[in-house]
Design an enzyme around this catalytic site. Structure first.
Site, PDB file in Angstrom:
ATOM      1  N   GLU A 204       0.824  -1.217   0.000  1.00 42.10           N
ATOM      2  CA  GLU A 204       0.000   0.000   0.000  1.00 42.10           C
ATOM      3  C   GLU A 204       0.855   1.262   0.000  1.00 42.10           C
ATOM      4  O   GLU A 204       0.879   2.018   0.972  1.00 42.10           O
ATOM      5  CB  GLU A 204      -0.979  -0.071   1.168  1.00 42.10           C
ATOM      6  CG  GLU A 204      -1.900  -1.279   1.005  1.00 42.10           C
ATOM      7  CD  GLU A 204      -2.850  -1.503   2.171  1.00 42.10           C
ATOM      8  OE1 GLU A 204      -3.029  -0.579   2.979  1.00 42.10           O
ATOM      9  OE2 GLU A 204      -3.403  -2.609   2.271  1.00 42.10           O
ATOM     10  N   HIS A 406     -17.604 -10.431   6.910  1.00 41.48           N
ATOM     11  CA  HIS A 406     -16.305  -9.777   7.063  1.00 41.48           C
ATOM     12  C   HIS A 406     -15.502 -10.465   8.155  1.00 41.48           C
ATOM     13  O   HIS A 406     -16.001 -10.651   9.265  1.00 41.48           O
ATOM     14  CB  HIS A 406     -16.481  -8.290   7.423  1.00 41.48           C
ATOM     15  CG  HIS A 406     -15.172  -7.567   7.518  1.00 41.48           C
ATOM     16  ND1 HIS A 406     -14.774  -6.889   8.640  1.00 41.48           N
ATOM     17  CD2 HIS A 406     -14.169  -7.441   6.628  1.00 41.48           C
ATOM     18  CE1 HIS A 406     -13.563  -6.366   8.424  1.00 41.48           C
ATOM     19  NE2 HIS A 406     -13.180  -6.682   7.213  1.00 41.48           N
ATOM     20  N   GLU A 408     -11.984  -9.820   9.729  1.00 44.32           N
ATOM     21  CA  GLU A 408     -10.684  -9.164   9.964  1.00 44.32           C
ATOM     22  C   GLU A 408      -9.912 -10.056  10.935  1.00 44.32           C
ATOM     23  O   GLU A 408     -10.427 -10.411  12.003  1.00 44.32           O
ATOM     24  CB  GLU A 408     -10.893  -7.771  10.570  1.00 44.32           C
ATOM     25  CG  GLU A 408      -9.611  -7.052  10.980  1.00 44.32           C
ATOM     26  CD  GLU A 408      -8.617  -6.905   9.826  1.00 44.32           C
ATOM     27  OE1 GLU A 408      -8.947  -6.242   8.856  1.00 44.32           O
ATOM     28  OE2 GLU A 408      -7.510  -7.496   9.919  1.00 44.32           O
ATOM     29  N   HIS A 486      -8.465  -8.702   1.632  1.00 47.17           N
ATOM     30  CA  HIS A 486      -7.752  -7.437   1.852  1.00 47.17           C
ATOM     31  C   HIS A 486      -6.435  -7.742   2.569  1.00 47.17           C
ATOM     32  O   HIS A 486      -6.315  -8.738   3.259  1.00 47.17           O
ATOM     33  CB  HIS A 486      -8.611  -6.453   2.638  1.00 47.17           C
ATOM     34  CG  HIS A 486      -9.562  -5.723   1.738  1.00 47.17           C
ATOM     35  ND1 HIS A 486      -9.643  -4.354   1.682  1.00 47.17           N
ATOM     36  CD2 HIS A 486     -10.436  -6.194   0.821  1.00 47.17           C
ATOM     37  CE1 HIS A 486     -10.541  -4.013   0.769  1.00 47.17           C
ATOM     38  NE2 HIS A 486     -11.054  -5.114   0.242  1.00 47.17           N
ATOM     39  N   GLU A 487      -5.480  -6.840   2.361  1.00 43.58           N
ATOM     40  CA  GLU A 487      -4.093  -7.107   2.788  1.00 43.58           C
ATOM     41  C   GLU A 487      -3.692  -8.518   2.316  1.00 43.58           C
ATOM     42  O   GLU A 487      -3.282  -9.372   3.097  1.00 43.58           O
ATOM     43  CB  GLU A 487      -3.922  -6.963   4.317  1.00 43.58           C
ATOM     44  CG  GLU A 487      -4.181  -5.578   4.824  1.00 43.58           C
ATOM     45  CD  GLU A 487      -5.669  -5.265   4.915  1.00 43.58           C
ATOM     46  OE1 GLU A 487      -6.107  -4.239   4.366  1.00 43.58           O
ATOM     47  OE2 GLU A 487      -6.406  -6.057   5.512  1.00 43.58           O
ATOM     48  N   GLU A 505      -7.580  -6.755  -2.487  1.00 37.35           N
ATOM     49  CA  GLU A 505      -7.059  -5.388  -2.420  1.00 37.35           C
ATOM     50  C   GLU A 505      -5.609  -5.430  -2.940  1.00 37.35           C
ATOM     51  O   GLU A 505      -5.394  -5.708  -4.110  1.00 37.35           O
ATOM     52  CB  GLU A 505      -7.173  -4.891  -0.980  1.00 37.35           C
ATOM     53  CG  GLU A 505      -6.956  -3.411  -0.799  1.00 37.35           C
ATOM     54  CD  GLU A 505      -6.798  -3.068   0.670  1.00 37.35           C
ATOM     55  OE1 GLU A 505      -6.213  -3.852   1.428  1.00 37.35           O
ATOM     56  OE2 GLU A 505      -7.258  -1.976   1.074  1.00 37.35           O
ATOM     57  N   GLU A 511      -9.686   3.858   0.796  1.00 32.32           N
ATOM     58  CA  GLU A 511      -9.648   4.120   2.237  1.00 32.32           C
ATOM     59  C   GLU A 511      -8.588   5.160   2.608  1.00 32.32           C
ATOM     60  O   GLU A 511      -8.747   5.897   3.573  1.00 32.32           O
ATOM     61  CB  GLU A 511      -9.418   2.822   3.006  1.00 32.32           C
ATOM     62  CG  GLU A 511      -8.106   2.141   2.671  1.00 32.32           C
ATOM     63  CD  GLU A 511      -8.008   0.731   3.272  1.00 32.32           C
ATOM     64  OE1 GLU A 511      -9.017   0.203   3.727  1.00 32.32           O
ATOM     65  OE2 GLU A 511      -6.892   0.182   3.259  1.00 32.32           O
TER      66      GLU A 511
HETATM   67  C1  NOJ Z   1      -8.330  -2.749   5.948  1.00 31.43           C
HETATM   68  C2  NOJ Z   1      -9.260  -2.988   4.809  1.00 31.43           C
HETATM   69  O1  NOJ Z   1      -8.634  -2.691   3.587  1.00 31.43           O
HETATM   70  C3  NOJ Z   1     -10.480  -2.147   5.021  1.00 31.43           C
HETATM   71  O2  NOJ Z   1     -11.335  -2.248   3.906  1.00 31.43           O
HETATM   72  C4  NOJ Z   1     -11.170  -2.590   6.285  1.00 31.43           C
HETATM   73  O3  NOJ Z   1     -12.256  -1.753   6.531  1.00 31.43           O
HETATM   74  C5  NOJ Z   1     -10.209  -2.507   7.482  1.00 31.43           C
HETATM   75  N1  NOJ Z   1      -8.985  -3.157   7.186  1.00 31.43           N
HETATM   76  C6  NOJ Z   1     -10.803  -3.162   8.728  1.00 31.43           C
HETATM   77  O4  NOJ Z   1     -10.917  -4.538   8.520  1.00 31.43           O
HETATM   78 CA    CA Z   2      -6.198  -2.216   3.332  1.00 31.38          CA
END
Ligand code: NOJ
Ligand code: CA
Length: 713
Positions: A204, A406, A408, A486-487, A505, A511
């Site tokens: 990023e 989701h 995370e 993502h990541e 991503e 973001e």
């Molecule tokens: C990074 C992600 O790219 C983003 O989309 C997400 O909202 C946050 N992490 C929290 O999970």
């Molecule tokens: Ca991210």
């Protein structure tokens, strides 16, 4: 199209040795197409050869040479007689099996041609053609028959890929790769677009535009322009059970593969015979040609999942931007974003405007406190008390919308893997068919508990994580769930083999614009992404911010584009699932602009890059999957410009109504980002579409055939 595979040993090609088989056997028909023998002492047969071997693309323009130069394996490439890649090293070093780098000579070679059509179940284009000439070369140690490796090269019109094929090297088959010696040798004065690798922020970063000589260590895809104007992208394809490749500039213009290490310093751990990912080079005479390359997908294996009709492209909204601009929280409490009430409002909004999904972040336990550093606390099955997941699933189904899950992880992979099976089973029961995953942790900060219970820290693009990301995708497939990572680790085309790996991503997305100076994406960002990040595959960039100055007109935090550019991004930055990222109220206050988002498809019959220069501007035309409408998107950097775009792709004899959303005459991302001209014109094949792009601006066009009207009427 004629389907054929010709297998032929170069020097021993008696007629009987050349076979021609049908497309059904593409991947396994020739003796040389299987992995090397699973035994240290029994090399599989390959026609004998020596010295220097070359292979050209089907159109003859791209030529690759493999040689042994005083016992050193080397490769080079030319493109229309331009020496784009100078002779550079090949080789591997093993902890247990020594170095495969000097004292190796060519002892065998075979060639074949493959020309096979295939279809993408979803994608930027339906019809694909895998057409290449292949050269398989054996390098052997003349003093020890068990010490050999093969290099397989496939040369397409749009680029080349090569990989190492390594036999079983030790009695128990276990080997530790401590270095891959592959080099890419270019002119140090070439212009390069690149981001740094092996740093805290994963992929990023803001892209650099420099001479190649200024690069230290870069991620792929990395793109270069030679003095002659040839455009070249370095990347890799089919990264499976291997470490990602960073490119380390060791001498001016010489980039060496630097494989991401495990926490113990080993780069790659293997058992038995193995193949490496494809090392790829995409080439084109001009910038836009590079964007039309299919090389990365063509170097991946066909779909392994069978019927994937359950993988659904589409548009989605979500409880997401609200957290990023600090108007609600992931954590529980009075500002909690993921409440039953707010989610119902988003479901209503999605149903009203034809969105397929509603992403909800912060729905599950674990976000309270410092979630970035507390990945062990996440539950992937327990909702917060104010989020009634059963009722919301029912409500969404009633409205014809799906919740998007989701997960995370904050990089705690062990905690995720421990719960994954239960989580996916729950989501399947609830009708959740897509899950966005997240690995927010610094580069090198992925946590895993090893077999002795000790926490180890790994890179996002290490072999360990290459295994993990694919494991998630495979487990999800068993529950008919698609994954948006993502990541992530970089995309290397595995969506062909696993079509439920729907997007990811892996670059600076929208973001960053929420977080404030100095994080903002510069206006040129989206004019570099197509030639860098997007060369690898779809990206969940999350376009569509309408309230561009959400913290007030004078705040540093803002989106550095015009409104029209936000619309254009839906066409420019391909993803089969596209988010409308802003808050619902910001769409309802600008219905004329919103109309484009509610109609732009996310799945395409064809896609064509039709104009562009890296870091300046780019324009795409894409035809909707299964329909006749075309959509055009064009974006520019900080400079305004006028584009006059070709329409050769339109049907002959048909008149199209073109609806245009373009920057208005006074538009400028800094001073007048909302000034937009919305107008209609008729267009026929051969006409030009003239578009005004403001500084930081863009334009979106929707072309519909007008029934009953043909050319001449
Ligand atoms: C990074 C992600 O790219 C983003 O989309 C997400 O909202 C946050 N992490 C929290 O999970
Ligand atoms: Ca991210």
């Amino acid at each position: 199209m004629r389907l054929s595979i010709i297998v032929c040993g170069i020097f021993a090609c008696a007629l009987a040795a050349c076979t021609s088989v049908t497309a059904a056997g593409v991947r396994s028909s020739s003796i040389s197409d299987v992995s090397p023998a699973d035994s240290p002492a029994a090399p599989p047969p390959i026609a004998s050869a020596e010295g220097l071997q070359t292979v050209s693309s089907p159109d003859g323009a791209l030529q690759v040479t493999l040689q042994d130069s005083a016992g050193h394996p080397e490769w080079s490439a030319s493109y229309d007689s331009e020496a784009i890649l100078r002779p550079a090293k090949l080789g591997l070093r093993f902890l247990e099996a020594g170095n495969f780098e000097s004292g190796f000579v060519i002892t065998g070679a075979e060639t074949r041609t493959v020309d096979t059509p295939w279809e993408q179940p979803w994608g930027e284009r339906r019809e694909m053609r895998e057409h290449y000439n292949e050269l398989l070369v054996r390098y052997s140690d003349p003093d020890n028959a068990a010490r050999f490796f093969d290099v397989r090269v496939r040369v397409f019109n749009d680029g080349l890929g090569f990989r190492y094929e390594v036999p079983k090297l030790t009695p128990d088959g276990k080997v530790s790769l401590i270095d891959e010696l592959t080099e890419f040798s270019v002119d140090e004065h070439d212009t390069a677009w690149w981001i740094e690798a092996g740093n805290y922020n994963r992929y990023e970063y803001i892209y650099h535009t420099t001479e190649a000589a200024a690069i230290d260590r870069a991620h792929t895809p990395m793109t270069l322009r030679t003095a002659k104007g040839t455009h070249i992208t370095f990347h890799e394809a089919e990264l499976v059970d291997y470490a990602a490749m960073w490119l380390d500039q060791q001498r001016p213009g010489v980039f060496k593969a630097s494989l991401v290490p495990w926490s113990d310093g080993i780069r790659v751990k293997k058992t038995g015979a193995f193949v490496t990912p494809w090392r790829t080079v995409q080439v084109s005479h001009d910038a836009k040609g590079l964007l039309n390359s299919n090389l990365i997908l063509n170097l991946n294996e066909p779909n392994k999942l069978g019927d994937v009709s359950w993988v659904k492209p589409g548009r989605y909204v979500g409880i997401w931007w609200c957290m990023h601009i600090k108007k609600c929280t992931w954590s529980s409490g009075p500002e909690h974003g993921a409440t039953t009430e707010r989610t119902k409002a988003y479901i209503d909004f999605a149903a009203r405007y034809g969105f397929d999904g509603v992403l909800v972040e912060g729905w599950n336990e674990g976000w309270d406190g410092d979630w970035f550093n507390n990945g062990a606390l996440f539950s992937f099955t327990k909702p917060y008390p104010d989020y009634d997941i059963d009722e919301l699933s029912r409500y969404a189904a009633e409205k014809g919308v799906r919740l998007i899950g989701h997960n995370e992880t904050s990089g705690n992979v062990t905690n995720y893997e421990d719960q994954m099976e239960d989580a996916f089973a729950l989501y399947e029961k609830l009708g959740i068919a897509q899950v966005k995953t997240g690995y927010v942790a610094d580069g090198g900060g992925i946590q895993r508990k090893d077999e002795n219970g000790i926490w180890r820290y790994e890179w996002h693009d290490s072999q360990f994580m290459a295994r993990h990301y694919l494991h998630v995708v495979e487990e999800a497939a068993k529950h008919h769930i698609s994954i948006d990572t993502h990541e992530p680790i970089k995309d290397t085309g595995l969506r062909r083999t696993y079509p439920n790996w729907i997007t990811r991503e892996g670059a600076r997305g929208q973001e960053y614009n929420a977080w404030g100076y100095p994080h903002l994406n510069p206006p040129e960002h989206e004019t570099i992404l197509p030639w860098t990040r997007m060369m690898s595959g779809p990206m969940d960039f999350t376009p569509g911010i309408f309230d561009l100055t959400f913290d007030g007109p004078d705040a540093d935090n803002r989106v550095q584009t015009t409104l029209a550019k936000q619309l254009a991004l839906y066409v420019v930055l391909y993803s089969p699932i596209q988010m409308a990222a802003d808050l619902p109220e910001n769409y309802e206050s600008r219905p004329e602009a919103f109309e484009f988002i509610t109609h732009v498809p996310t799945d395409w019959e064809q896609s064509l890059a039709i104009a562009g220069e890296v870091g300046e501007y780019v324009a795409y035309a894409r035809q909707e999957r299964g329909g006749r409408d075309w959509f055009v998107g064009a974006v520019t950097d900080e400079n305004g410009r006028s584009l006059s775009l070709d329409t050769d792709y339109l049907d002959d004899g048909t008149t199209y109504q073109a609806r245009v959303w373009a920057d208005g005459p006074n538009a400028d991302w800094k001073t007048a980002p909302y000034d937009m001209s919305i107008y209609t014109q008729t267009v026929r094949k051969g006409d030009k579409i003239d578009l005004h792009l403001a500084p930081g601006g863009g334009a979106a066009v929707w072309l519909t055939p007008v029934t009953g009207m043909t050319a001449g009427q």
